[in-house]
Scaffold this motif. Structure first.
Motif, PDB file in Angstrom:
ATOM      1  N   SER A 254     -10.971  -6.148  -3.213  1.00 15.88           N
ATOM      2  CA  SER A 254     -12.134  -5.360  -3.348  1.00 15.88           C
ATOM      3  C   SER A 254     -12.308  -5.051  -4.460  1.00 15.88           C
ATOM      4  O   SER A 254     -11.450  -5.122  -5.061  1.00 15.88           O
ATOM      5  CB  SER A 254     -12.662  -4.631  -2.776  1.00 15.88           C
ATOM      6  N   PRO A 255     -13.632  -5.171  -5.253  1.00 10.89           N
ATOM      7  CA  PRO A 255     -13.932  -3.857  -6.229  1.00 10.89           C
ATOM      8  C   PRO A 255     -13.509  -3.148  -6.694  1.00 10.89           C
ATOM      9  O   PRO A 255     -13.456  -2.531  -8.273  1.00 10.89           O
ATOM     10  CB  PRO A 255     -15.541  -4.639  -6.810  1.00 10.89           C
ATOM     11  N   VAL A 256     -12.998  -2.419  -5.797  1.00 10.09           N
ATOM     12  CA  VAL A 256     -12.569  -1.031  -5.830  1.00 10.09           C
ATOM     13  C   VAL A 256     -10.502  -0.553  -5.150  1.00 10.09           C
ATOM     14  O   VAL A 256     -10.666   0.626  -5.361  1.00 10.09           O
ATOM     15  CB  VAL A 256     -13.200   0.294  -5.211  1.00 10.09           C
ATOM     16  N   ALA A 257     -10.744  -2.061  -5.473  1.00  8.37           N
ATOM     17  CA  ALA A 257      -8.226  -2.208  -4.526  1.00  8.37           C
ATOM     18  C   ALA A 257      -8.192  -1.374  -5.774  1.00  8.37           C
ATOM     19  O   ALA A 257      -7.177  -0.556  -5.692  1.00  8.37           O
ATOM     20  CB  ALA A 257      -8.602  -3.779  -4.396  1.00  8.37           C
ATOM     21  N   HIS A 258      -8.267  -1.930  -7.405  1.00 14.67           N
ATOM     22  CA  HIS A 258      -7.621  -0.719  -8.119  1.00 14.67           C
ATOM     23  C   HIS A 258      -7.226   0.833  -8.222  1.00 14.67           C
ATOM     24  O   HIS A 258      -6.398   0.865  -8.842  1.00 14.67           O
ATOM     25  CB  HIS A 258      -8.292  -1.306 -10.042  1.00 14.67           C
ATOM     26  N   MET A 259      -8.903   0.981  -7.355  1.00 13.67           N
ATOM     27  CA  MET A 259      -8.544   2.227  -7.249  1.00 13.67           C
ATOM     28  C   MET A 259      -7.937   3.446  -6.275  1.00 13.67           C
ATOM     29  O   MET A 259      -7.335   3.977  -6.615  1.00 13.67           O
ATOM     30  CB  MET A 259      -9.989   2.931  -7.721  1.00 13.67           C
ATOM     31  N   TRP A 260      -7.593   2.589  -5.049  1.00 15.01           N
ATOM     32  CA  TRP A 260      -6.602   2.974  -4.553  1.00 15.01           C
ATOM     33  C   TRP A 260      -6.156   2.391  -4.936  1.00 15.01           C
ATOM     34  O   TRP A 260      -4.754   3.836  -4.670  1.00 15.01           O
ATOM     35  CB  TRP A 260      -7.580   1.883  -2.890  1.00 15.01           C
ATOM     36  N   ARG A 261      -5.155   1.710  -5.569  1.00 10.23           N
ATOM     37  CA  ARG A 261      -3.858   1.025  -6.434  1.00 10.23           C
ATOM     38  C   ARG A 261      -2.993   2.218  -6.971  1.00 10.23           C
ATOM     39  O   ARG A 261      -1.709   2.725  -7.056  1.00 10.23           O
ATOM     40  CB  ARG A 261      -3.382   0.472  -6.503  1.00 10.23           C
ATOM     41  N   THR A 262      -4.786   3.225  -7.954  1.00 11.53           N
ATOM     42  CA  THR A 262      -3.717   3.661  -8.950  1.00 11.53           C
ATOM     43  C   THR A 262      -3.591   5.235  -8.064  1.00 11.53           C
ATOM     44  O   THR A 262      -2.679   6.035  -8.546  1.00 11.53           O
ATOM     45  CB  THR A 262      -5.647   4.317  -9.781  1.00 11.53           C
ATOM     46  N   MET A 263      -3.977   5.589  -6.598  1.00  9.39           N
ATOM     47  CA  MET A 263      -3.348   6.621  -5.973  1.00  9.39           C
ATOM     48  C   MET A 263      -2.520   6.478  -5.487  1.00  9.39           C
ATOM     49  O   MET A 263      -1.800   7.308  -5.068  1.00  9.39           O
ATOM     50  CB  MET A 263      -4.515   7.084  -4.734  1.00  9.39           C
ATOM     51  N   ILE A 264      -2.367   4.591  -4.738  1.00  8.26           N
ATOM     52  CA  ILE A 264      -0.385   4.707  -4.491  1.00  8.26           C
ATOM     53  C   ILE A 264       0.448   4.772  -5.514  1.00  8.26           C
ATOM     54  O   ILE A 264       1.480   5.580  -5.459  1.00  8.26           O
ATOM     55  CB  ILE A 264      -0.249   3.443  -4.029  1.00  8.26           C
ATOM     56  N   TRP A 265      -0.201   4.125  -6.352  1.00  9.46           N
ATOM     57  CA  TRP A 265       1.148   4.576  -7.866  1.00  9.46           C
ATOM     58  C   TRP A 265       0.219   5.469  -9.134  1.00  9.46           C
ATOM     59  O   TRP A 265       0.422   4.075  -9.684  1.00  9.46           O
ATOM     60  CB  TRP A 265       1.228   3.199  -8.545  1.00  9.46           C
ATOM     61  N   PRO A 266       0.446   6.292  -8.856  1.00  9.81           N
ATOM     62  CA  PRO A 266      -0.740   7.146  -9.868  1.00  9.81           C
ATOM     63  C   PRO A 266      -0.109   7.638 -11.334  1.00  9.81           C
ATOM     64  O   PRO A 266      -0.095   7.711 -12.218  1.00  9.81           O
ATOM     65  CB  PRO A 266      -0.348   8.626  -9.214  1.00  9.81           C
ATOM     66  N   ASN A 267       1.738   6.997 -10.678  1.00  6.16           N
ATOM     67  CA  ASN A 267       2.334   7.730 -12.296  1.00  6.16           C
ATOM     68  C   ASN A 267       3.080   5.756 -12.999  1.00  6.16           C
ATOM     69  O   ASN A 267       3.663   6.172 -13.642  1.00  6.16           O
ATOM     70  CB  ASN A 267       3.854   8.350 -12.439  1.00  6.16           C
TER      71      ASN A 267
END
Ligand SMILES: [Fe+2]
Ligand SMILES: [Fe+2]
Length: 270
Positions: A254-267
Motif C-alpha cells: 500500500s502507499p503507506v506500507a513504508h510508514m508501518w515498516r518504519t515503526m517495525i524497524w525504527p532504528n
C-alpha cells in the motif's frame, strides 16, 4: 593473536566525542544477543535531533562505522520485541507503542464506548494518536490519518487528521474547552499557527465535523492507573472497522506500507 573483533572497542574506549555526548546510548555493544558479534550503531533520525546538540555528532557516528566490527543498525534491534512476519494492528499496540500513548489511546476509546458513541468514533479514538505512539509527534494528526487511510472508513481517517487542529479551539456548544494540558505544554499565551486555525475553521464547516470533535472530547489526558484497558477489549470494534491486510501491515504494497515498516524497524540507518 588479535582479539576477536567484538572486544576491540569496549565502552570505556568509545571515542571521547561520543562518550561526552552520551552517544554510547546510540551504540549497541557486542552483547551475547548480537548474533554476529558486531556493534550496531543507531543513527538518530533527523527529526529527533535537528536543533539539538545531538545533531552535531552525525560525523562521529559515521566515523565509528568505519571499524570492521561496527555497522549501522539495520533490521531487528534486539532491544525491541521482534514483530511477527505479518504484523497486525494489535502487534503494533503491544510490541511497539510505549505504555503511556498506548494507555492514552485505549482509555480514550474506552470513554468513547462508555459514552455510547458510534463505532467509527470509537475506532478513531483508538487510533487518533498512533503517530505519536510509534512514528513522530509533529503533525501527528496527518501522519496518523495517512497511516490508517487504506484500512479504515474515510470518515475515520478524516476525523483523525482534523482532531489535531480542532484540539486548539473550544466549542462550548458541545462542551469542549481548551485542554488544560495544553497550558502546561505550550504556556498560557500560545497561539496556534495560521494553517492550524484555517484547518480547524474548514473542519468545523465539514459534514464530518462532529466525528472529529468527538475524538477531541474523548481525548482524555488523565491516565487513571486504576483503569486498565486491554487492546483485546476492542477486538470486535477493530474487526469490523479496520481492514487488516493479509500480508501484514508494512508488507501489503500500500502507499503507506513504508510508514508501518518504519515503526517495525525504527532504528534502520536507511
Ligand atoms: Fe492528538
Ligand atoms: Fe490524544
Amino acid at each position: 593473536m588479535s582479539q576477536p573483533p567484538s572486544t576491540r572497542v569496549l565502552p570505556h574506549e568509545l571515542p571521547a566525542s561520543l562518550r561526552d555526548a552520551g552517544l554510547d546510548h546510540w551504540i549497541r555493544e557486542p552483547l551475547a544477543d548480537a548474533f554476529d558479534r558486531r556493534r550496531r550503531i543507531i543513527m538518530p533520525p533527523a527529526v529527533a535531533v535537528l536543533g539539538t546538540p545531538s545533531s552535531g555528532y552525525q560525523g562521529a557516528l559515521l566515523a565509528e562505522a568505519k571499524h570492521a566490527d561496527t555497522v549501522f543498525m539495520m533490521g531487528d534491534n534486539p532491544a525491541l520485541p521482534t514483530m511477527p512476519e505479518r504484523p497486525s494492528l494489535r502487534d503494533f499496540y503491544l510490541l511497539r507503542f510505549g505504555p503511556i500513548p498506548r494507555m492514552h489511546l485505549l482509555q480514550s476509546a474506552r470513554v468513547a464506548r462508555e459514552n455510547g458513541l458510534d463505532e467509527k468514533v470509537i475506532m478513531a479514538c483508538l487510533l487518533h494518536d498512533i503517530a505519536i505512539a510509534g512514528l513522530v509527534p509533529a503533525n501527528h494528526g496527518y501522519w496518523g490519518a495517512q497511516l490508517v487511510a487504506p484500512y479504515v472508513d474515510e470518515e475515520v481517517a478524516w476525523a483523525i487528521e482534523k482532531h489535531e487542529a480542532l484540539r486548539y479551539f473550544p466549542d462550548e456548544s458541545v462542551g469542549y474547552s481548551y485542554p488544560a494540558a495544553y497550558i502546561d505544554y505550550f504556556g498560557p499565551d500560545y497561539e496556534p499557527p495560521a494553517y492550524i486555525r484555517r484547518e480547524a475553521e474548514a473542519a468545523r464547516r465539514h459534514r464530518w465535523y462532529m466525528t472529529s470533535r468527538l475524538v477531541t472530547i474523548n481525548d482524555i489526558y488523565s491516565l487513571d492507573p486504576n483503569v486498565l484497558v486491554a487492546f483485546d477489549d476492542f477486538s470486535d470494534v477493530v474487526g469490523r472497522n479496520f481492514r487488516q491486510p493479509a500480508e501484514g501491515l508494512g508488507f501489503d504494497g500500500s502507499p503507506v506500507a513504508h510508514m508501518w515498516r518504519t515503526m517495525i524497524w525504527p532504528n534502520n540507518f536507511l
